[in-house]
Design a protein around this motif. Structure first.
Motif, PDB file in Angstrom:
ATOM      1  N   VAL A   1       0.844  -1.192   0.000  1.00 31.64           N
ATOM      2  CA  VAL A   1       0.000   0.000   0.000  1.00 31.64           C
ATOM      3  C   VAL A   1       0.879   1.242   0.000  1.00 31.64           C
ATOM      4  O   VAL A   1       1.706   1.431   0.888  1.00 31.64           O
ATOM      5  CB  VAL A   1      -0.953   0.019   1.211  1.00 31.64           C
ATOM      6  CG1 VAL A   1      -1.811   1.282   1.196  1.00 31.64           C
ATOM      7  CG2 VAL A   1      -1.831  -1.227   1.224  1.00 31.64           C
ATOM      8  N   SER A   2       0.702   2.078  -1.022  1.00 36.87           N
ATOM      9  CA  SER A   2       1.431   3.336  -1.143  1.00 36.87           C
ATOM     10  C   SER A   2       0.452   4.475  -0.906  1.00 36.87           C
ATOM     11  O   SER A   2      -0.646   4.494  -1.480  1.00 36.87           O
ATOM     12  CB  SER A   2       2.039   3.442  -2.549  1.00 36.87           C
ATOM     13  OG  SER A   2       2.726   4.662  -2.701  1.00 36.87           O
TER      14      SER A   2
ATOM     15  N   ARG B   1      -3.174   9.358   6.317  1.00 36.18           N
ATOM     16  CA  ARG B   1      -3.321   8.121   7.100  1.00 36.18           C
ATOM     17  C   ARG B   1      -4.720   7.960   7.692  1.00 36.18           C
ATOM     18  O   ARG B   1      -5.228   6.847   7.764  1.00 36.18           O
ATOM     19  CB  ARG B   1      -2.252   8.005   8.175  1.00 36.18           C
ATOM     20  CG  ARG B   1      -2.341   8.991   9.306  1.00 36.18           C
ATOM     21  CD  ARG B   1      -1.292   8.801  10.395  1.00 36.18           C
ATOM     22  NE  ARG B   1       0.041   8.514   9.932  1.00 36.18           N
ATOM     23  CZ  ARG B   1       0.979   9.418   9.675  1.00 36.18           C
ATOM     24  NH1 ARG B   1       0.711  10.700   9.835  1.00 36.18           N
ATOM     25  NH2 ARG B   1       2.166   9.057   9.260  1.00 36.18           N
ATOM     26  N   ASP B   2      -5.386   9.051   8.076  1.00 34.91           N
ATOM     27  CA  ASP B   2      -6.723   8.931   8.658  1.00 34.91           C
ATOM     28  C   ASP B   2      -7.745   8.422   7.642  1.00 34.91           C
ATOM     29  O   ASP B   2      -8.755   7.832   8.023  1.00 34.91           O
ATOM     30  CB  ASP B   2      -7.197  10.267   9.223  1.00 34.91           C
ATOM     31  CG  ASP B   2      -6.418  10.686  10.462  1.00 34.91           C
ATOM     32  OD1 ASP B   2      -5.752   9.814  11.078  1.00 34.91           O
ATOM     33  OD2 ASP B   2      -6.460  11.876  10.818  1.00 34.91           O
ATOM     34  N   LEU B   3      -7.488   8.635   6.371  1.00 33.70           N
ATOM     35  CA  LEU B   3      -8.363   8.123   5.317  1.00 33.70           C
ATOM     36  C   LEU B   3      -7.947   6.730   4.868  1.00 33.70           C
ATOM     37  O   LEU B   3      -8.782   5.898   4.519  1.00 33.70           O
ATOM     38  CB  LEU B   3      -8.339   9.074   4.115  1.00 33.70           C
ATOM     39  CG  LEU B   3      -8.805  10.500   4.358  1.00 33.70           C
ATOM     40  CD1 LEU B   3      -8.521  11.362   3.138  1.00 33.70           C
ATOM     41  CD2 LEU B   3     -10.285  10.514   4.700  1.00 33.70           C
ATOM     42  N   VAL B   4      -6.646   6.478   4.863  1.00 32.08           N
ATOM     43  CA  VAL B   4      -6.092   5.228   4.336  1.00 32.08           C
ATOM     44  C   VAL B   4      -6.239   4.067   5.311  1.00 32.08           C
ATOM     45  O   VAL B   4      -6.629   2.956   4.924  1.00 32.08           O
ATOM     46  CB  VAL B   4      -4.609   5.426   3.949  1.00 32.08           C
ATOM     47  CG1 VAL B   4      -3.938   4.112   3.605  1.00 32.08           C
ATOM     48  CG2 VAL B   4      -4.500   6.411   2.790  1.00 32.08           C
ATOM     49  N   PHE B   5      -5.933   4.288   6.576  1.00 30.57           N
ATOM     50  CA  PHE B   5      -5.913   3.189   7.537  1.00 30.57           C
ATOM     51  C   PHE B   5      -7.249   2.462   7.688  1.00 30.57           C
ATOM     52  O   PHE B   5      -7.270   1.240   7.797  1.00 30.57           O
ATOM     53  CB  PHE B   5      -5.386   3.650   8.886  1.00 30.57           C
ATOM     54  CG  PHE B   5      -3.898   3.933   8.896  1.00 30.57           C
ATOM     55  CD1 PHE B   5      -3.104   3.781   7.770  1.00 30.57           C
ATOM     56  CD2 PHE B   5      -3.290   4.370  10.046  1.00 30.57           C
ATOM     57  CE1 PHE B   5      -1.753   4.057   7.778  1.00 30.57           C
ATOM     58  CE2 PHE B   5      -1.923   4.642  10.081  1.00 30.57           C
ATOM     59  CZ  PHE B   5      -1.154   4.476   8.940  1.00 30.57           C
TER      60      PHE B   5
ATOM     61  N   GLY C   1      -3.529  -9.939   2.891  1.00 32.74           N
ATOM     62  CA  GLY C   1      -2.225  -9.612   3.460  1.00 32.74           C
ATOM     63  C   GLY C   1      -1.805  -8.231   2.994  1.00 32.74           C
ATOM     64  O   GLY C   1      -1.961  -7.889   1.815  1.00 32.74           O
ATOM     65  N   ILE C   2      -1.296  -7.427   3.897  1.00 34.93           N
ATOM     66  CA  ILE C   2      -0.961  -6.029   3.605  1.00 34.93           C
ATOM     67  C   ILE C   2       0.463  -5.732   4.037  1.00 34.93           C
ATOM     68  O   ILE C   2       0.895  -6.160   5.103  1.00 34.93           O
ATOM     69  CB  ILE C   2      -1.908  -5.067   4.355  1.00 34.93           C
ATOM     70  CG1 ILE C   2      -3.364  -5.251   3.932  1.00 34.93           C
ATOM     71  CG2 ILE C   2      -1.473  -3.618   4.207  1.00 34.93           C
ATOM     72  CD1 ILE C   2      -3.685  -4.793   2.526  1.00 34.93           C
ATOM     73  N   TRP C   3       1.184  -4.965   3.209  1.00 39.30           N
ATOM     74  CA  TRP C   3       2.450  -4.341   3.626  1.00 39.30           C
ATOM     75  C   TRP C   3       2.195  -2.852   3.586  1.00 39.30           C
ATOM     76  O   TRP C   3       1.832  -2.296   2.551  1.00 39.30           O
ATOM     77  CB  TRP C   3       3.602  -4.680   2.686  1.00 39.30           C
ATOM     78  CG  TRP C   3       4.932  -4.203   3.205  1.00 39.30           C
ATOM     79  CD1 TRP C   3       5.876  -4.968   3.826  1.00 39.30           C
ATOM     80  CD2 TRP C   3       5.482  -2.881   3.160  1.00 39.30           C
ATOM     81  NE1 TRP C   3       6.961  -4.203   4.184  1.00 39.30           N
ATOM     82  CE2 TRP C   3       6.741  -2.903   3.783  1.00 39.30           C
ATOM     83  CE3 TRP C   3       5.021  -1.654   2.683  1.00 39.30           C
ATOM     84  CZ2 TRP C   3       7.559  -1.780   3.922  1.00 39.30           C
ATOM     85  CZ3 TRP C   3       5.831  -0.530   2.821  1.00 39.30           C
ATOM     86  CH2 TRP C   3       7.081  -0.610   3.437  1.00 39.30           C
ATOM     87  N   ILE C   4       2.332  -2.226   4.740  1.00 40.96           N
ATOM     88  CA  ILE C   4       2.140  -0.786   4.823  1.00 40.96           C
ATOM     89  C   ILE C   4       3.074  -0.242   5.886  1.00 40.96           C
ATOM     90  O   ILE C   4       3.290  -0.872   6.920  1.00 40.96           O
ATOM     91  CB  ILE C   4       0.666  -0.425   5.135  1.00 40.96           C
ATOM     92  CG1 ILE C   4       0.447   1.081   5.080  1.00 40.96           C
ATOM     93  CG2 ILE C   4       0.199  -1.047   6.437  1.00 40.96           C
ATOM     94  CD1 ILE C   4      -1.005   1.504   5.074  1.00 40.96           C
TER      95      ILE C   4
ATOM     96  N   VAL D   1       0.056  -3.862  -5.994  1.00 43.64           N
ATOM     97  CA  VAL D   1       0.306  -2.548  -5.400  1.00 43.64           C
ATOM     98  C   VAL D   1      -1.013  -1.789  -5.388  1.00 43.64           C
ATOM     99  O   VAL D   1      -1.721  -1.738  -6.399  1.00 43.64           O
ATOM    100  CB  VAL D   1       1.364  -1.752  -6.198  1.00 43.64           C
ATOM    101  CG1 VAL D   1       1.507  -0.340  -5.651  1.00 43.64           C
ATOM    102  CG2 VAL D   1       2.695  -2.468  -6.196  1.00 43.64           C
ATOM    103  N   LEU D   2      -1.335  -1.232  -4.232  1.00 42.67           N
ATOM    104  CA  LEU D   2      -2.520  -0.396  -4.094  1.00 42.67           C
ATOM    105  C   LEU D   2      -2.045   1.026  -3.840  1.00 42.67           C
ATOM    106  O   LEU D   2      -1.470   1.317  -2.793  1.00 42.67           O
ATOM    107  CB  LEU D   2      -3.383  -0.874  -2.921  1.00 42.67           C
ATOM    108  CG  LEU D   2      -4.595  -0.017  -2.568  1.00 42.67           C
ATOM    109  CD1 LEU D   2      -5.551   0.108  -3.750  1.00 42.67           C
ATOM    110  CD2 LEU D   2      -5.298  -0.597  -1.351  1.00 42.67           C
ATOM    111  N   LEU D   3      -2.248   1.900  -4.820  1.00 42.15           N
ATOM    112  CA  LEU D   3      -1.875   3.307  -4.681  1.00 42.15           C
ATOM    113  C   LEU D   3      -3.110   4.072  -4.235  1.00 42.15           C
ATOM    114  O   LEU D   3      -4.112   4.131  -4.946  1.00 42.15           O
ATOM    115  CB  LEU D   3      -1.355   3.874  -6.000  1.00 42.15           C
ATOM    116  CG  LEU D   3      -1.082   5.376  -6.031  1.00 42.15           C
ATOM    117  CD1 LEU D   3      -0.060   5.767  -4.965  1.00 42.15           C
ATOM    118  CD2 LEU D   3      -0.614   5.797  -7.418  1.00 42.15           C
ATOM    119  N   MET D   4      -3.031   4.621  -3.039  1.00 40.53           N
ATOM    120  CA  MET D   4      -4.132   5.407  -2.492  1.00 40.53           C
ATOM    121  C   MET D   4      -3.970   6.830  -3.022  1.00 40.53           C
ATOM    122  O   MET D   4      -3.157   7.604  -2.521  1.00 40.53           O
ATOM    123  CB  MET D   4      -4.113   5.357  -0.972  1.00 40.53           C
ATOM    124  CG  MET D   4      -4.211   3.943  -0.402  1.00 40.53           C
ATOM    125  SD  MET D   4      -5.746   3.100  -0.813  1.00 40.53           S
ATOM    126  CE  MET D   4      -6.864   3.903   0.299  1.00 40.53           C
TER     127      MET D   4
END
Length: 79
Positions: free
Chosen positions: A12-13, A19-23, A35-38, A63-66
């Motif tokens: 996750v990029s 972070r308050d929107l992404v998490f 499974g996540i790598w952040i 890859v998940l680009l936020m």
């Protein structure tokens, strides 16, 4: 700390200021068994930031680009 589970994971990029929107999105994915790598809390001191990111990218299944204006302005996201 950067985290991911054993097995396939999604890198996750995002812009740290989002972070308050992404998490919450990441937490939903994790509850669904993804499974996540952040980088939640920063790369540990003494670690090579570029190497940590490169290794995580090499091993990920996706890859998940936020996307956000902050992400598009972020030097780290662009790299």
């Amino acid at each position: 700390m950067a985290t991911h589970s054993d097995g396939p994971y999604v890198f996750v990029s995002y812009a740290s200021r989002d972070r308050d929107l992404v998490f919450p999105v990441v937490e939903r994915l994790e509850r669904a068994g993804v499974g996540i790598w952040i980088d939640r809390e920063g790369i540990p001191g003494g670690a090579n930031y570029g190497q940590e990111i490169a290794e995580a990218l090499k091993g990920c299944a996706a890859v998940l680009l936020m996307c956000s204006p902050r992400a598009f302005a972020s030097r780290n996201v662009k790299q």
